[in-house]
Design a protein around this motif. Structure first.
Motif, PDB file in Angstrom:
ATOM      1  N   SER A  42      24.835 -17.232 -13.662  1.00  7.75           N
ATOM      2  CA  SER A  42      23.632 -16.591 -13.372  1.00  7.75           C
ATOM      3  C   SER A  42      23.382 -16.943 -11.753  1.00  7.75           C
ATOM      4  O   SER A  42      23.986 -17.972 -11.442  1.00  7.75           O
ATOM      5  CB  SER A  42      22.491 -16.935 -14.102  1.00  7.75           C
ATOM      6  N   GLY A  43      22.484 -16.086 -11.186  1.00  5.08           N
ATOM      7  CA  GLY A  43      22.452 -16.594  -9.536  1.00  5.08           C
ATOM      8  C   GLY A  43      21.320 -15.761  -9.061  1.00  5.08           C
ATOM      9  O   GLY A  43      20.490 -15.287  -9.353  1.00  5.08           O
ATOM     10  N   SER A  44      21.535 -16.025  -7.778  1.00  4.04           N
ATOM     11  CA  SER A  44      20.389 -15.759  -6.831  1.00  4.04           C
ATOM     12  C   SER A  44      20.347 -14.257  -6.228  1.00  4.04           C
ATOM     13  O   SER A  44      19.353 -14.027  -5.324  1.00  4.04           O
ATOM     14  CB  SER A  44      20.059 -16.570  -5.582  1.00  4.04           C
ATOM     15  N   ASN A  45      21.300 -13.348  -6.660  1.00  3.56           N
ATOM     16  CA  ASN A  45      21.192 -12.065  -6.053  1.00  3.56           C
ATOM     17  C   ASN A  45      21.158 -10.903  -7.442  1.00  3.56           C
ATOM     18  O   ASN A  45      21.107 -11.398  -8.403  1.00  3.56           O
ATOM     19  CB  ASN A  45      22.374 -11.944  -5.213  1.00  3.56           C
ATOM     20  N   ARG A  46      21.196  -9.828  -6.963  1.00  4.14           N
ATOM     21  CA  ARG A  46      21.147  -8.555  -7.763  1.00  4.14           C
ATOM     22  C   ARG A  46      22.316  -8.694  -9.037  1.00  4.14           C
ATOM     23  O   ARG A  46      21.941  -8.496 -10.141  1.00  4.14           O
ATOM     24  CB  ARG A  46      21.097  -7.390  -7.170  1.00  4.14           C
ATOM     25  N   THR A  47      23.404  -8.883  -8.479  1.00  2.00           N
ATOM     26  CA  THR A  47      24.546  -8.928  -9.408  1.00  2.00           C
ATOM     27  C   THR A  47      24.664  -9.825 -10.141  1.00  2.00           C
ATOM     28  O   THR A  47      24.971  -9.584 -11.470  1.00  2.00           O
ATOM     29  CB  THR A  47      25.881  -8.820  -8.294  1.00  2.00           C
ATOM     30  N   LEU A  48      24.208 -11.144 -10.015  1.00  2.24           N
ATOM     31  CA  LEU A  48      23.956 -12.090 -10.926  1.00  2.24           C
ATOM     32  C   LEU A  48      22.601 -12.302 -11.768  1.00  2.24           C
ATOM     33  O   LEU A  48      22.162 -13.135 -12.305  1.00  2.24           O
ATOM     34  CB  LEU A  48      24.402 -13.456 -10.297  1.00  2.24           C
ATOM     35  N   GLY A  49      21.776 -11.279 -11.262  1.00  2.00           N
ATOM     36  CA  GLY A  49      20.834 -11.153 -12.289  1.00  2.00           C
ATOM     37  C   GLY A  49      19.572 -11.788 -11.769  1.00  2.00           C
ATOM     38  O   GLY A  49      18.227 -12.048 -12.477  1.00  2.00           O
ATOM     39  N   PHE A  50      19.315 -12.371 -10.577  1.00  2.00           N
ATOM     40  CA  PHE A  50      18.150 -12.848 -10.010  1.00  2.00           C
ATOM     41  C   PHE A  50      17.618 -14.043 -10.859  1.00  2.00           C
ATOM     42  O   PHE A  50      16.604 -14.135 -11.060  1.00  2.00           O
ATOM     43  CB  PHE A  50      17.065 -12.156  -9.752  1.00  2.00           C
ATOM     44  N   TRP A  51      18.724 -14.814 -11.375  1.00  2.00           N
ATOM     45  CA  TRP A  51      18.370 -16.018 -12.224  1.00  2.00           C
ATOM     46  C   TRP A  51      17.602 -15.677 -13.824  1.00  2.00           C
ATOM     47  O   TRP A  51      17.449 -16.522 -14.294  1.00  2.00           O
ATOM     48  CB  TRP A  51      17.291 -17.004 -11.753  1.00  2.00           C
ATOM     49  N   LYS A  52      17.878 -14.235 -14.054  1.00  3.10           N
ATOM     50  CA  LYS A  52      17.491 -13.973 -15.580  1.00  3.10           C
ATOM     51  C   LYS A  52      18.504 -14.124 -16.645  1.00  3.10           C
ATOM     52  O   LYS A  52      19.587 -13.384 -16.034  1.00  3.10           O
ATOM     53  CB  LYS A  52      16.651 -12.643 -15.517  1.00  3.10           C
ATOM     54  N   PRO A  53      18.488 -14.991 -17.412  1.00  2.62           N
ATOM     55  CA  PRO A  53      19.753 -15.072 -18.360  1.00  2.62           C
ATOM     56  C   PRO A  53      20.058 -13.664 -19.124  1.00  2.62           C
ATOM     57  O   PRO A  53      21.354 -13.465 -19.240  1.00  2.62           O
ATOM     58  CB  PRO A  53      19.134 -16.024 -19.408  1.00  2.62           C
ATOM     59  N   SER A  54      19.126 -12.886 -19.083  1.00  2.49           N
ATOM     60  CA  SER A  54      19.526 -11.519 -19.840  1.00  2.49           C
ATOM     61  C   SER A  54      20.070 -10.599 -18.975  1.00  2.49           C
ATOM     62  O   SER A  54      20.717  -9.673 -19.405  1.00  2.49           O
ATOM     63  CB  SER A  54      18.030 -11.087 -20.421  1.00  2.49           C
ATOM     64  N   ARG A  55      20.088 -10.874 -17.716  1.00  5.46           N
ATOM     65  CA  ARG A  55      21.044 -10.039 -16.828  1.00  5.46           C
ATOM     66  C   ARG A  55      22.204 -10.927 -16.074  1.00  5.46           C
ATOM     67  O   ARG A  55      22.683 -10.299 -15.034  1.00  5.46           O
ATOM     68  CB  ARG A  55      19.919  -9.711 -15.481  1.00  5.46           C
ATOM     69  N   ALA A  56      22.328 -11.979 -16.634  1.00  8.60           N
ATOM     70  CA  ALA A  56      23.396 -12.719 -16.130  1.00  8.60           C
ATOM     71  C   ALA A  56      24.759 -12.066 -16.426  1.00  8.60           C
ATOM     72  O   ALA A  56      24.902 -11.339 -17.477  1.00  8.60           O
ATOM     73  CB  ALA A  56      23.283 -14.237 -16.817  1.00  8.60           C
ATOM     74  N   LYS A  57      25.735 -12.809 -15.820  1.00  8.16           N
ATOM     75  CA  LYS A  57      27.257 -11.959 -16.170  1.00  8.16           C
ATOM     76  C   LYS A  57      28.022 -12.872 -17.249  1.00  8.16           C
ATOM     77  O   LYS A  57      28.133 -14.167 -17.162  1.00  8.16           O
ATOM     78  CB  LYS A  57      28.143 -11.968 -15.057  1.00  8.16           C
ATOM     79  N   PRO A  58      28.361 -12.182 -18.242  1.00  6.74           N
ATOM     80  CA  PRO A  58      28.940 -13.003 -19.503  1.00  6.74           C
ATOM     81  C   PRO A  58      30.483 -13.184 -18.973  1.00  6.74           C
ATOM     82  O   PRO A  58      31.093 -12.597 -18.322  1.00  6.74           O
ATOM     83  CB  PRO A  58      29.228 -11.840 -20.585  1.00  6.74           C
ATOM     84  N   MET A  59      30.852 -14.362 -19.268  1.00  7.15           N
ATOM     85  CA  MET A  59      32.129 -14.946 -19.172  1.00  7.15           C
ATOM     86  C   MET A  59      32.885 -14.737 -20.176  1.00  7.15           C
ATOM     87  O   MET A  59      32.566 -14.763 -21.475  1.00  7.15           O
ATOM     88  CB  MET A  59      32.399 -16.363 -18.587  1.00  7.15           C
ATOM     89  N   GLU A  60      34.517 -14.839 -20.089  1.00  9.36           N
ATOM     90  CA  GLU A  60      35.546 -14.543 -21.169  1.00  9.36           C
ATOM     91  C   GLU A  60      36.054 -16.042 -21.528  1.00  9.36           C
ATOM     92  O   GLU A  60      36.568 -16.586 -20.722  1.00  9.36           O
ATOM     93  CB  GLU A  60      36.607 -13.618 -20.749  1.00  9.36           C
ATOM     94  N   LYS A  61      36.359 -16.297 -22.623  1.00 12.43           N
ATOM     95  CA  LYS A  61      36.947 -17.365 -22.885  1.00 12.43           C
ATOM     96  C   LYS A  61      38.459 -17.354 -22.942  1.00 12.43           C
ATOM     97  O   LYS A  61      38.952 -16.388 -23.304  1.00 12.43           O
ATOM     98  CB  LYS A  61      36.508 -17.798 -24.556  1.00 12.43           C
ATOM     99  N   THR A  62      39.011 -18.099 -22.050  1.00 10.19           N
ATOM    100  CA  THR A  62      40.618 -18.037 -21.900  1.00 10.19           C
ATOM    101  C   THR A  62      41.481 -19.105 -22.614  1.00 10.19           C
ATOM    102  O   THR A  62      42.598 -19.355 -22.303  1.00 10.19           O
ATOM    103  CB  THR A  62      40.768 -17.957 -20.394  1.00 10.19           C
ATOM    104  N   GLY A  63      40.806 -19.854 -23.434  1.00 12.20           N
ATOM    105  CA  GLY A  63      41.540 -20.982 -24.099  1.00 12.20           C
ATOM    106  C   GLY A  63      41.225 -22.349 -23.474  1.00 12.20           C
ATOM    107  O   GLY A  63      40.958 -22.390 -22.467  1.00 12.20           O
ATOM    108  N   ASN A  64      41.315 -23.193 -24.420  1.00 17.53           N
ATOM    109  CA  ASN A  64      41.267 -24.586 -23.777  1.00 17.53           C
ATOM    110  C   ASN A  64      39.760 -25.056 -23.417  1.00 17.53           C
ATOM    111  O   ASN A  64      39.885 -25.724 -22.362  1.00 17.53           O
ATOM    112  CB  ASN A  64      42.375 -25.085 -23.115  1.00 17.53           C
ATOM    113  N   ASP A  65      38.728 -24.168 -23.598  1.00 17.60           N
ATOM    114  CA  ASP A  65      37.431 -24.372 -23.190  1.00 17.60           C
ATOM    115  C   ASP A  65      37.162 -24.076 -21.614  1.00 17.60           C
ATOM    116  O   ASP A  65      36.150 -24.249 -21.197  1.00 17.60           O
ATOM    117  CB  ASP A  65      37.111 -26.081 -23.037  1.00 17.60           C
ATOM    118  N   PHE A  66      38.064 -23.314 -21.202  1.00 18.55           N
ATOM    119  CA  PHE A  66      37.838 -22.622 -19.981  1.00 18.55           C
ATOM    120  C   PHE A  66      37.246 -21.093 -20.032  1.00 18.55           C
ATOM    121  O   PHE A  66      37.677 -20.196 -21.143  1.00 18.55           O
ATOM    122  CB  PHE A  66      39.148 -22.518 -19.334  1.00 18.55           C
TER     123      PHE A  66
END
Length: 134
Positions: A22-46
């Protein structure tokens, strides 16, 4: 346009939880969790996410943070500490140290849930100083 590869190691993520950026611009949703970018799990907790930013968004000026969201946004856990920034130059890869979540947080009672939602706004302001700037 800029492409940023976000990568973070988060331990103790539960099966019904997802790490977001989540973050401070439009692409990262202006700190709104509902508009944050989901991440993909790549194994070993990464976890990682490749995010493309608009050309008017300066990735070196934005701030961002990782947040773990459980289920349908019933509970969110923000990475502790201050907001993060990307430092130039070169290939942009944002990395963070290990983040160890409390293992017992899934055993929350309704009382704790109510307490957290009451105090969520205060905690949110502490982590995101620029949340209300326009």
């Amino acid at each position: 346009m800029s492409v940023v590869q976000f990568r973070v190691r988060v331990r103790n993520v539960l099966p019904d939880e997802t790490v977001f950026v989540s973050g401070s611009n439009r692409t990262l949703g202006f700190w709104k969790p509902s508009r944050a970018k989901p991440m993909e799990k790549t194994g070993n907790d990464f976890w990682q996410a490749k995010v493309t930013f608009e050309k008017d968004e300066n990735v070196y000026q934005m701030e961002y943070k990782y947040v773990v969201i459980q289920g349908r946004a019933e509970m969110e856990t923000w990475l502790p500490g201050g907001n993060l920034k990307i430092r130039p130059p070169g290939i942009i890869t944002a990395t963070s140290d290990d983040w160890v979540l409390e293992e017992k947080r899934e055993q929350k009672s309704n009382q704790r849930k109510a307490y957290e939602s009451r105090n969520r706004h205060n905690r949110h302001d502490q982590h995101h100083d620029h949340h209300h700037d326009h």
